[in-house]
Design a protein around this motif. Structure first.
Motif, mmCIF file in Angstrom:
data_model
loop_
_atom_site.group_PDB
_atom_site.id
_atom_site.type_symbol
_atom_site.label_atom_id
_atom_site.label_comp_id
_atom_site.label_asym_id
_atom_site.label_seq_id
_atom_site.Cartn_x
_atom_site.Cartn_y
_atom_site.Cartn_z
ATOM 1 N N ARG A 296 0.821 -1.210 0.000
ATOM 2 C CA ARG A 296 0.000 0.000 0.000
ATOM 3 C C ARG A 296 0.854 1.258 0.000
ATOM 4 O O ARG A 296 0.392 2.320 -0.430
ATOM 5 C CB ARG A 296 -0.933 -0.008 1.215
ATOM 6 C CG ARG A 296 -1.938 -1.142 1.208
ATOM 7 C CD ARG A 296 -3.016 -0.928 2.273
ATOM 8 N NE ARG A 296 -2.455 -0.842 3.609
ATOM 9 C CZ ARG A 296 -2.243 -1.871 4.420
ATOM 10 N NH1 ARG A 296 -2.552 -3.104 4.000
ATOM 11 N NH2 ARG A 296 -1.738 -1.705 5.634
ATOM 12 N N ASP A 297 2.101 1.154 0.476
ATOM 13 C CA ASP A 297 3.007 2.308 0.450
ATOM 14 C C ASP A 297 3.631 2.527 -0.924
ATOM 15 O O ASP A 297 4.283 3.557 -1.143
ATOM 16 C CB ASP A 297 4.127 2.140 1.487
ATOM 17 C CG ASP A 297 3.590 2.267 2.903
ATOM 18 O OD1 ASP A 297 2.469 2.804 3.061
ATOM 19 O OD2 ASP A 297 4.269 1.817 3.840
ATOM 20 N N GLU A 326 3.092 7.313 -1.887
ATOM 21 C CA GLU A 326 2.408 8.395 -1.180
ATOM 22 C C GLU A 326 3.178 9.696 -1.261
ATOM 23 O O GLU A 326 2.620 10.767 -1.107
ATOM 24 C CB GLU A 326 2.219 8.027 0.297
ATOM 25 C CG GLU A 326 1.223 6.899 0.513
ATOM 26 C CD GLU A 326 1.020 6.614 1.977
ATOM 27 O OE1 GLU A 326 1.800 7.157 2.782
ATOM 28 O OE2 GLU A 326 0.112 5.863 2.323
ATOM 29 N N LYS A 327 4.472 9.601 -1.535
ATOM 30 C CA LYS A 327 5.280 10.819 -1.580
ATOM 31 C C LYS A 327 4.856 11.733 -2.709
ATOM 32 O O LYS A 327 5.092 12.934 -2.679
ATOM 33 C CB LYS A 327 6.749 10.435 -1.745
ATOM 34 C CG LYS A 327 7.708 11.584 -1.518
ATOM 35 C CD LYS A 327 9.141 11.069 -1.536
ATOM 36 C CE LYS A 327 10.091 12.223 -1.290
ATOM 37 N NZ LYS A 327 11.492 11.769 -1.272
ATOM 38 N N GLY A 328 4.220 11.192 -3.711
ATOM 39 C CA GLY A 328 3.782 12.012 -4.821
ATOM 40 C C GLY A 328 2.560 12.839 -4.504
ATOM 41 O O GLY A 328 2.095 13.603 -5.342
ATOM 42 N N THR A 414 16.806 10.162 -3.568
ATOM 43 C CA THR A 414 15.744 9.786 -4.504
ATOM 44 C C THR A 414 16.329 9.058 -5.696
ATOM 45 O O THR A 414 16.846 7.945 -5.586
ATOM 46 C CB THR A 414 14.958 11.035 -4.925
ATOM 47 O OG1 THR A 414 15.881 12.011 -5.435
ATOM 48 C CG2 THR A 414 14.214 11.629 -3.749
ATOM 49 N N ASN A 415 16.244 9.696 -6.879
ATOM 50 C CA ASN A 415 16.675 9.014 -8.092
ATOM 51 C C ASN A 415 18.169 8.742 -8.113
ATOM 52 O O ASN A 415 18.613 7.739 -8.670
ATOM 53 C CB ASN A 415 16.278 9.837 -9.323
ATOM 54 C CG ASN A 415 14.784 9.794 -9.566
ATOM 55 O OD1 ASN A 415 14.086 8.998 -8.950
ATOM 56 N ND2 ASN A 415 14.300 10.639 -10.446
ATOM 57 N N SER A 416 18.980 9.652 -7.548
ATOM 58 C CA SER A 416 20.420 9.416 -7.534
ATOM 59 C C SER A 416 20.771 8.185 -6.714
ATOM 60 O O SER A 416 21.656 7.404 -7.092
ATOM 61 C CB SER A 416 21.133 10.650 -6.986
ATOM 62 O OG SER A 416 20.654 10.960 -5.681
ATOM 63 N N SER A 417 20.096 7.988 -5.571
ATOM 64 C CA SER A 417 20.363 6.788 -4.777
ATOM 65 C C SER A 417 19.858 5.540 -5.488
ATOM 66 O O SER A 417 20.481 4.473 -5.398
ATOM 67 C CB SER A 417 19.702 6.921 -3.402
ATOM 68 O OG SER A 417 18.291 7.041 -3.542
ATOM 69 N N THR A 478 12.389 2.615 2.536
ATOM 70 C CA THR A 478 12.292 3.786 3.421
ATOM 71 C C THR A 478 12.222 5.095 2.638
ATOM 72 O O THR A 478 11.552 6.035 3.062
ATOM 73 C CB THR A 478 13.504 3.821 4.367
ATOM 74 O OG1 THR A 478 14.716 3.803 3.589
ATOM 75 C CG2 THR A 478 13.498 2.586 5.277
ATOM 76 N N SER A 479 12.904 5.161 1.488
ATOM 77 C CA SER A 479 12.888 6.420 0.734
ATOM 78 C C SER A 479 11.589 6.641 -0.027
ATOM 79 O O SER A 479 11.179 7.777 -0.245
ATOM 80 C CB SER A 479 14.071 6.446 -0.241
ATOM 81 O OG SER A 479 13.980 5.374 -1.166
ATOM 82 N N LYS A 480 10.925 5.535 -0.447
ATOM 83 C CA LYS A 480 9.652 5.619 -1.174
ATOM 84 C C LYS A 480 9.753 6.579 -2.372
ATOM 85 O O LYS A 480 9.159 7.659 -2.395
ATOM 86 C CB LYS A 480 8.522 6.076 -0.258
ATOM 87 C CG LYS A 480 8.251 5.122 0.890
ATOM 88 C CD LYS A 480 7.114 5.621 1.762
ATOM 89 C CE LYS A 480 6.880 4.689 2.944
ATOM 90 N NZ LYS A 480 5.783 5.166 3.809
ATOM 91 N N PRO A 481 10.534 6.224 -3.375
ATOM 92 C CA PRO A 481 10.713 7.133 -4.521
ATOM 93 C C PRO A 481 9.437 7.235 -5.354
ATOM 94 O O PRO A 481 8.566 6.359 -5.338
ATOM 95 C CB PRO A 481 11.838 6.466 -5.325
ATOM 96 C CG PRO A 481 11.728 5.018 -4.969
ATOM 97 C CD PRO A 481 11.277 4.969 -3.544
ATOM 98 N N LEU A 482 9.354 8.329 -6.095
ATOM 99 C CA LEU A 482 8.207 8.554 -6.963
ATOM 100 C C LEU A 482 8.265 7.620 -8.163
ATOM 101 O O LEU A 482 9.344 7.293 -8.669
ATOM 102 C CB LEU A 482 8.176 10.005 -7.441
ATOM 103 C CG LEU A 482 8.005 11.084 -6.380
ATOM 104 C CD1 LEU A 482 8.091 12.456 -7.043
ATOM 105 C CD2 LEU A 482 6.683 10.923 -5.659
ATOM 106 N N ILE A 483 7.112 7.213 -8.629
ATOM 107 C CA ILE A 483 7.003 6.396 -9.839
ATOM 108 C C ILE A 483 6.480 7.314 -10.932
ATOM 109 O O ILE A 483 5.274 7.554 -11.054
ATOM 110 C CB ILE A 483 6.083 5.186 -9.610
ATOM 111 C CG1 ILE A 483 6.581 4.344 -8.431
ATOM 112 C CG2 ILE A 483 6.016 4.331 -10.871
ATOM 113 C CD1 ILE A 483 5.705 3.146 -8.110
#
Length: 924
Positions: A296-297, A326-328, A414-417, A478-483
């Motif tokens: 769900r995250d 959810e970060k988006g 985010t994307n760099s990691s 943990t970072s939950k990057p954007l899709i």
């Protein structure tokens, strides 16, 4: 062959100096034998009638022989040589290579041109070819259409300029995109408009993004008979069965274009999306429990079965779902804090097989409208394409083709990691090593800028500890990057900004030799989504015998539709570190991969679903046509098949089909009424072999009730009633089980290979056929007691309850334990020195040719059919995937009630054959 009428023609090719013999076999290669033969003239020809030497005749004869010697040397040299186009590997051969040097590899073009010049081979050049009348007509039509289109574009430009002068508003690309998006909500999407020169070929079907690649190298579906309205590659043109097994398990990589898989987009409030999923059968533990928290995250994907809302017993198919992170929704959360909106919208991707797309689409529309607030449903079939890769080199090939790019405003978390994580897992040879159902989402550059791809350097052994720490912690959780793939604007921008191949070639020409072109700000940023999936839960046999451990997982790559060909081209030409290139597969190779992995393939192995039953009807018709095309002397006569005393003459049901209608409604009314009068004790005798249950021996519920005899409305049960749990003691409560099918894996214990449409029988009942049952019990008992020196050395190589139904050779093939060489030699020497054991009929396994071999059981013991069967290269034995009726394998006990066993023994018989084989079935 000397009496054959064509032998006289072959004899004429022999030189006159070698007399032909009618009793000798002619040469296999007449061309070589003729080239090596030297014609000569007898010396008598140089003498005149008086016996004097004729000098002129003698000189002419020697001149003829010398010329024949020179001709023989020349022709023999050419006969043994191989032409340049014949020395090319099979995968690189082209039909036109014999007269067109451009179809040859560059290293062989000079040699091929010389051979064509020496042989005076007529060559063809497209520039100098005179067009035929038909081609000339097409060229004229194309030129006229081009002129019309150019004038139309000029008129549009003039109208736009006049509108700007008058101060009128002109619709730009963003407004057009918004209107297009609104028109696709809750409605099916139309296929993309094809190019003008390919438009007539796509009237009733659509091409995959890689169609031009597959059309030259694979067998495609028939033009007038597309599959799911797509032109799908079925199998490569070269033989690939063993190669597919090696590339997918041992060394290499297999890739498939899975863009025909349907993608559905859902958008709405989180509570509404959860209510929609709950209505179609998603478990509550995934929707609100701790088990589905990462899903769900948006850091995991979920794969499971869904059903119809109004009919809980009607399962549709297996799907994959991905939540947007959810970060988006930071902007939406700020709006909630300000009181502007009440709910935060989230998105979701639903991946469904194309055979069940329409059925699921209708259910989603029905359920989405009743949610409050409502959920928007979008058809993304021609917007998102997909690839699947498996094999030890799949991760390596993907890392070489997908190079992450980061924005200037991105931070290290985010994307760099994600780019660092992606490049650090290059040494992973199995996607199953990643966390279960892991997700990676980032943006990549155009792979054509780095074409041809270069082999990824293997990381040092010191980096293994870092890799273990990375896989155990997994920072993306943990970072939950954007899709970014969820954003339609991002997808369209990536597709529209793809440069042409000519512009890329010009940039490569300016760059230094051996270096890639400099990146530009206008270069496309392709959003991708990677899903790392594992094989499904292993059966108890595979877990205990270590057969299924180490199975290859699968990478699923989602990306915009038009961005797929560049990535595919980079993958196909990537040089693997283990040697060779990734191999592409078709639909048959995908089925083979699923079969060897022990995973049923949808829809063929799920006949209890609507899509599976439609597939069976389609395949049934094809097998019938193939059978009818054969002459009567070469096809199986199912009507004259003798199955023994307990069966009538003829095949059970239709020989070329998995006849489920016959299985559910095949009993006569008289026989059904007799079975209905039997008590539960009489029809539920249990059989045991050394304390283990073998198979159900009676019909727990006869098919007498009309509700238990559906014509084509039998259903599928994904989890067969929580295996082993007791059921209600009332027979009325078990009536739905009579029409329930469940998928099982079949493993033959002896020789034999199951095929599609093979019949699955349970062991015969004890009371009416006690002799037949005793015979089959003996076959099963002997198979379990037979052991050789390998099993005596390693007694732990046993199945559940100490059962050794796998032979030693099969254990060695499956890699179940490594026997030390000195132990093996010692046991072999002991077996050679020891005296030969006398033949014991009681312990010997009866063979199929033995007259005492039992016949197959009767119709009342038929419990199912095998939908996919072959020789399994992964296990070294014949296995199959089939479906059985739960109502015929339910264990009935007077005290405990009814329960479903986890597995048991059965008898498998191929269609058209009278010999049955002992096998073991287990739910999958």
């Amino acid at each position: 062959m000397s009496t054959h009428p064509q032998s006289s023609k072959r004899k004429q090719l022999l030189p006159p100096s070698q007399p032909s013999n009618a009793h000798q076999r002619p040469h296999k290669r007449v061309k070589i034998s003729t080239a090596r033969s030297i014609l000569s003239q007898p010396p008598d020809q140089a003498l005149n009638l008086n016996g004097d030497l004729d000098v002129s005749a003698f000189v002419k004869a020697r001149e003829f022989e010398i010329k024949a010697l020179e001709d023989s040397m020349t022709t023999s040299k050419k006969a043994l040589s191989t032409r340049a186009f014949q020395s090319v590997p099979r995968s690189m051969r082209r039909r036109t290579a014999s007269h067109n040097v451009k179809k040859m590899p560059k290293r062989l073009r000079a040699r091929a041109a010389k051979e064509m010049k020496d042989d005076n081979t007529p060559t063809v050049s497209a520039r100098r070819r005179k067009p035929t009348s038909h081609v000339r007509l097409r060229l004229e039509t194309a030129r006229k259409l081009h002129d019309v289109g150019r004038r139309a574009k000029g008129d549009i430009a003039k109208e736009r300029k006049e509108a700007e002068k008058n101060g009128e508003r002109v619709a730009d690309a963003e407004i057009a995109t918004t209107l297009e998006t609104l028109s696709n909500i809750n409605s099916l999407k139309k296929p993309p408009k094809a190019k003008s020169k390919f438009r007539k070929r796509q009237l009733h079907k659509s091409w995959l993004p890689t169609h031009l690649f597959h059309a030259k190298r694979a067998v495609m579906t028939e033009p007038k008979e597309p599959l799911w309205r797509f032109a799908i590659p079925l199998t490569p043109t070269e033989k690939t069965y063993r190669i597919t097994h090696r590339a997918g398990t041992l060394r290499g990589c297999m890739a498939w274009d899975m863009s025909y898989m349907s993608t559905v987009g859902l958008e709405g409030a989180e509570a509404s999306l959860i209510g929609l999923l709950r209505a179609i059968g998603v478990k509550e533990e995934m929707l609100s429990g701790r088990k589905g928290l990462k899903w769900r995250d948006g850091t995991r994907f979920w794969e499971g079965w869904v059903r119809e809302r109004d009919n809980e017993e009607r399962w549709i198919s297996q799907i994959k779902t991905v939540w947007s992170a959810e970060k988006g929704d930071i902007e939406g959360q700020n709006e909630i804090a300000m009181g502007k909106v009440k709910h935060v919208k989230r998105g979701m991707f639903v991946r469904v097989p194309p055979s069940a797309f329409l059925q699921l689409w209708n259910e989603l529309l029905k359920v989405a409208k009743i949610q409050k607030p409502a959920v928007m449903v979008q058809d993304l079939r021609f917007e998102i394409g997909s690839l699947e890769l498996t094999g030890p080199g799949s991760t390596e090939a993907l890392i070489a083709a997908l190079r992450p790019v980061t924005r200037a405003k991105d931070d290290d978390t985010t994307n760099s990691s994600l780019a660092t994580i992606w490049t650090s897992i290059a040494s992973v040879t199995n996607p199953s090593a990643l966390p279960c159902n892991a997700i990676l989402a980032f943006e990549v550059s155009d792979p054509r800028l780095q074409h041809p791809p270069r082999t990824v350097k293997a990381p040092l052994s010191a980096d293994d500890e870092k890799l273990f720490d990375l896989l155990s912690t997994w920072p993306p959780d943990t970072s939950k990057p954007l899709i970014s793939l969820f954003s339609r604007d991002t997808r369209l921008l990536a597709q529209r900004s793809l440069p042409s191949q000519g512009s890329i070639n010009r940039r490569k020409g300016v760059a230094l030799p051996g270096s890639d072109p400099e990146p530009l700000s206008a270069d496309p940023r392709i959003p991708i989504l990677l899903l790392a999936s594992r094989p499904e839960t292993l059966t108890s046999d595979e877990t205990s015998n270590n057969v299924g451990r180490g199975r290859q997982g699968t990478w699923t790559l989602l990306l915009p539709w038009k961005c797929l060909p560049p990535v595919w081209s980079s993958l196909m030409y990537y040089p693997l570190s283990s040697g060779g290139n990734p191999r592409f597969g078709g639909l048959n190779e995908k089925r083979q991969n699923c079969y060897e992995t022990g995973i049923p393939w949808f829809p063929a192995d799920y006949p209890g679903t609507q899509a599976g039953f439609d597939w069976e009807l389609r395949e049934r018709e094809k097998r019938k046509i193939e059978w009818s095309k054969k002459p009567k002397g070469r096809r199986i006569e199912f009507a004259s098949l003798d199955l023994g005393e307990s069966n009538k003459k003829g095949e059970v049901g239709t020989g070329w089909a998995c006849d489920w209608e016959f299985l559910f409604g095949g009993k006569d009314l008289g026989a059904a009424s007799e079975d209905a009068n039997k008590t539960a004790t009489e029809i539920s005798n249990e059989a045991h072999i050394d304390g283990e249950q073998v198979v159900n021996t009676g019909d727990s519920l006869p098919f007498t009730n009309s509700a238990c005899v559906p014509q084509m409305h039998f259903r599928y049960e994904p989890t067969p009633l929580k295996l082993g749990t007791p059921l209600p003691a009332k027979t009325d409560a078990l009536s739905p089980i009579c029409s329930t099918l469940s998928t099982v894996k079949i493993t033959l214990l002896h020789r034999g290979t199951p095929t599609s449409c093979a019949r699955i029988y349970r062991f015969p009942s004890a009371e009416p056929d006690h002799l037949l049952r005793a015979a089959w019990m003996k076959v099963a008992t002997v198979s379990r007691k037979t052991k050789d020196f390998r099993q005596s050395i390693h007694p732990h190589k046993n199945g559940p309850s100490g059962e050794s139904y796998l032979s030693s050779n099969d254990n060695a093939k499956n890699g179940i334990g490594e026997i030390p060489v000195h132990h093996e030699r010692r046991a072999l020497a002991a077996s050679l020195i020891s005296a030969a054991q006398p033949f014991d009929a009681e312990t010997a396994t009866p063979t199929a040719n033995d007259p005492t071999y039992p016949s197959v059981p009767g119709l009342e013991d038929l419990i199912g059919y095998i939908t996919t069967g072959n020789f399994n290269l992964g296990e070294g034995r014949g296995t199959g995937i089939g479906s059985i009726v739960l109502g015929k394998i339910v264990n009935w006990e007077k005290e405990k009630g009814a329960s479903v066993p986890k597995g048991g023994f059965c008898i498998v018989r191929n269609a058209g054959e009278a010999i049955g084989r002992v096998a073991r079935w287990e739910f999958v």
